[in-house]
Design an enzyme around this catalytic site. Structure first.
Site, PDB file in Angstrom:
ATOM      1  N   GLY A  82       0.614  -1.182  -0.251  1.00 55.53           N
ATOM      2  CA  GLY A  82       0.303   0.105  -0.112  1.00 55.53           C
ATOM      3  C   GLY A  82       0.447   0.991  -0.170  1.00 55.53           C
ATOM      4  N   TYR A  88       7.105  -2.886  -8.503  1.00 53.95           N
ATOM      5  CA  TYR A  88       6.890  -2.461  -9.412  1.00 53.95           C
ATOM      6  C   TYR A  88       7.344  -2.142 -10.613  1.00 53.95           C
ATOM      7  CZ  TYR A  88       1.644  -1.754  -8.405  1.00 53.95           C
ATOM      8  OH  TYR A  88      -0.061  -2.341  -7.933  1.00 53.95           O
ATOM      9  N   HIS A  95       2.629  -8.022 -12.752  1.00 51.67           N
ATOM     10  CA  HIS A  95       1.375  -7.407 -12.331  1.00 51.67           C
ATOM     11  C   HIS A  95       0.669  -6.760 -13.560  1.00 51.67           C
ATOM     12  CE1 HIS A  95      -1.277  -3.463  -9.965  1.00 51.67           C
ATOM     13  NE2 HIS A  95      -0.754  -3.318 -11.264  1.00 51.67           N
ATOM     14  N   ASP A 143      -2.874 -11.683  -3.005  1.00 51.30           N
ATOM     15  CA  ASP A 143      -2.792 -10.518  -3.283  1.00 51.30           C
ATOM     16  C   ASP A 143      -3.033  -9.979  -1.696  1.00 51.30           C
ATOM     17  OD1 ASP A 143      -3.291  -7.262  -4.789  1.00 51.30           O
ATOM     18  OD2 ASP A 143      -1.480  -7.586  -4.196  1.00 51.30           O
ATOM     19  N   SER A 183      -2.743  -3.508  -0.316  1.00 47.92           N
ATOM     20  CA  SER A 183      -3.555  -2.363  -0.645  1.00 47.92           C
ATOM     21  C   SER A 183      -4.606  -2.761  -2.592  1.00 47.92           C
ATOM     22  CB  SER A 183      -2.882  -0.970  -0.800  1.00 47.92           C
ATOM     23  OG  SER A 183      -2.438  -1.177  -2.109  1.00 47.92           O
TER      24      SER A 183
HETATM   25  C1  FWO Z   1      -3.883  -4.051  -6.923  1.00 46.34           C
HETATM   26  C2  FWO Z   1      -1.252  -4.112  -4.683  1.00 46.34           C
HETATM   27  C3  FWO Z   1      -3.794  -2.719  -7.395  1.00 46.34           C
HETATM   28  C4  FWO Z   1       0.032  -2.312  -2.728  1.00 46.34           C
HETATM   29  O1  FWO Z   1      -3.850  -2.218  -8.498  1.00 46.34           O
HETATM   30  O2  FWO Z   1      -0.843  -4.051  -6.866  1.00 46.34           O
HETATM   31  O3  FWO Z   1      -3.543  -2.653  -6.413  1.00 46.34           O
HETATM   32  O4  FWO Z   1       1.511  -2.316  -3.407  1.00 46.34           O
HETATM   33  O5  FWO Z   1       0.197  -2.731  -2.517  1.00 46.34           O
HETATM   34  N1  FWO Z   1      -2.893  -4.753  -5.808  1.00 46.34           N
HETATM   35  N2  FWO Z   1      -0.411  -2.130  -4.882  1.00 46.34           N
HETATM   36  C5  FWO Z   1      -4.984  -4.426  -5.968  1.00 46.34           C
HETATM   37  C6  FWO Z   1      -6.160  -4.511  -7.745  1.00 46.34           C
HETATM   38  C7  FWO Z   1      -6.194  -5.861  -8.153  1.00 46.34           C
HETATM   39  C8  FWO Z   1      -7.652  -4.226  -6.883  1.00 46.34           C
HETATM   40  C9  FWO Z   1      -1.180  -4.694  -5.822  1.00 46.34           C
HETATM   41  C10 FWO Z   1      -0.778  -2.472  -4.093  1.00 46.34           C
HETATM   42 ZN    ZN Z   2      -0.090  -5.898  -7.809  1.00 43.77          ZN
END
Ligand code: FWO
Ligand code: ZN
Length: 390
Positions: free
Chosen positions: A67, A129, A194, A285, A289
């Site tokens: 998150g 990411y 992702h 996941d 977040s």
């Molecule tokens: C998805 C993890 C998103 C983190 O697109 O990729 O954000 O770094 O904790 N979660 N960004 C959730 C959707 C698939 C609903 C992540 C988040």
């Molecule tokens: Zn993700």
């Protein structure tokens, strides 16, 4: 040692009603009848009216918490052991997400070691990411070759407003380096990708398959069910290019994004469209977040993923979508085990790790969970807690 008697075994293939003997961390014997030896401290477990499943593999969990998309107060909490084992999950692959700055590889590796010490089996992806990939040693290959917990790279973001906007060539290089690092370390070298809501969808993965000799099994795009248009692209990619697709289970079924597809129904959709079941995986996941952004990219709020959603979606696939238990189990047992080259995981077989879930045959409610031969949940009650869990 545990002797689980008269239990209907899904290995995940249906083996029928069997007796299963575990000893130490391993499954020792599977037979239609094993004498209940009282000697040597064998504890007998009555499996009648129950099913025995391989411990679940959750190959996408933000074990440190993730998150931060709404600023520092929205950094999600670190996972605790009970968050994992209460959902029948016995193997986890930890990852970093959007925030690859305050969440670090050194911390991820230490947390993976901690969870393994607490009783489950925890691996990790190097990176987050971002592109260039933020590794521990400075190179993807060295991280794979030198760090025993590292089994691949991820979650690398593409087709998302939060990605580094990498080029196709940069993406192909990450897959190539991860593949060779895997080959040199005897590991999968899987790239967990992702997928965002961008127009590009799976174009980068198609580029790799069409312009390199890299096999489709090197890449696993996740969040495929985040929109109907993306799952349709994913189904085409899996069916026509032999690709693999991963569906996210964490989205709250009561607050799905406008055109998000629940994992259980996404599995049914893909199977009915002719995608081979061995090409589909689920991951939670967990602790990631679940941010919601407006069409202009403004942050509107966020939820937190839960590992227990993985087993919930398996139950729904069987009890609501009417899929056979074997088909519902493969995406969280033998399929991720094969992609991640975890030979001792994801199956009920002699010599495999004794990672087992005992559940009610009708309701599929979890009764007991064994991780590496240790009883962690029994009668639906948590027996083993994390170091600091009350
Ligand atoms: C998805 C993890 C998103 C983190 O697109 O990729 O954000 O770094 O904790 N979660 N960004 C959730 C959707 C698939 C609903 C992540 C988040
Ligand atoms: Zn993700």
């Amino acid at each position: 040692m545990y002797l689980i008697k008269n239990v209907r075994v899904y290995a995940p293939e249906a083996l029928g009603v069997m007796d299963v003997l575990t000893g130490g961390e391993k499954i020792l014997k599977i037979a239609d009848h094993l004498p209940a030896e009282s000697a040597y401290g064998v504890e007998t477990v009555d499996g009648s009216g129950k099913v025995l499943l391989p411990g679940l593999i959750d190959a996408h969990v933000h074990i440190l918490g993730g998150g931060g998309e709404g600023g520092p107060r929205t950094r999600t909490p670190e996972i605790m052991l009970s968050d994992i084992i209460c959902g029948g999950v016995t193997t986890v692959v930890g990852c970093l997400g959007t925030d690859g700055c305050t969440r670090t590889m050194t911390n991820l590796i230490a947390k993976a070691k901690g969870l393994t010490e607490e009783g489950i089996t925890c691996y990790a992806y190097t990176g987050s990411y971002q592109v260039p990939v933020r590794t521990l040693t400075g190179s993807i290959m060295d991280d794979l070759i030198l760090l025993s917990e590292v089994v691949g790279t991820g979650e690398i973001a593409i087709s998302d407003h939060r990605s580094s906007q990498p080029t196709r060539e940069e993406f192909a290089r990450i897959v190539a380096d991860t593949r060779v690092g895997g080959i040199l370390s005897g590991k999968a070298g899987l790239v967990n990708i992702h997928m965002g809501d961008g127009e590009e969808k799976l174009g980068f993965l198609r580029y790799v398959l069409e312009h390199t000799q890299i096999p489709a099994s090197q890449m696993l795009p996740t969040h495929i069910n985040r929109s109907r248009s993306l799952i349709e692209d994913g189904i085409d990619y899996a069916k026509n290019l032999g690709g693999y697709i991963d569906l996210t289970t964490s989205s709250d079924p009561d607050h799905l994004e406008p055109d998000e597809v629940k994992a259980g129904s996404g599995l049914k959709m893909a199977l009915e469209a002719g995608v081979p079941v061995d090409h589909i995986t689920f991951s939670s996941d967990g602790q990631g977040s679940l941010p919601v952004f407006g069409p202009d990219g403004t942050f509107l709020g966020l939820g937190v993923g839960k590992v227990i959603s993985l087993y919930r979606e398996i139950k729904d696939a069987v009890l609501t979508e009417g899929l056979p238990l074997e088909a519902a189990l493969k995406p969280v047992t033998s399929n991720p085990a094969s992609l991640l080259k975890l030979e001792r995981k994801g199956r009920i077989a002699e010599g495999a790790d004794a990672d087992l879930v005992l559940a009610d045959a009708e309701t599929l409610e979890i009764d007991s969970v064994f991780a590496r031969g240790r009883l962690m949940v029994s009668g639906g009650k948590l027996l083993v807690k994390g170091t600091f869990e009350s």
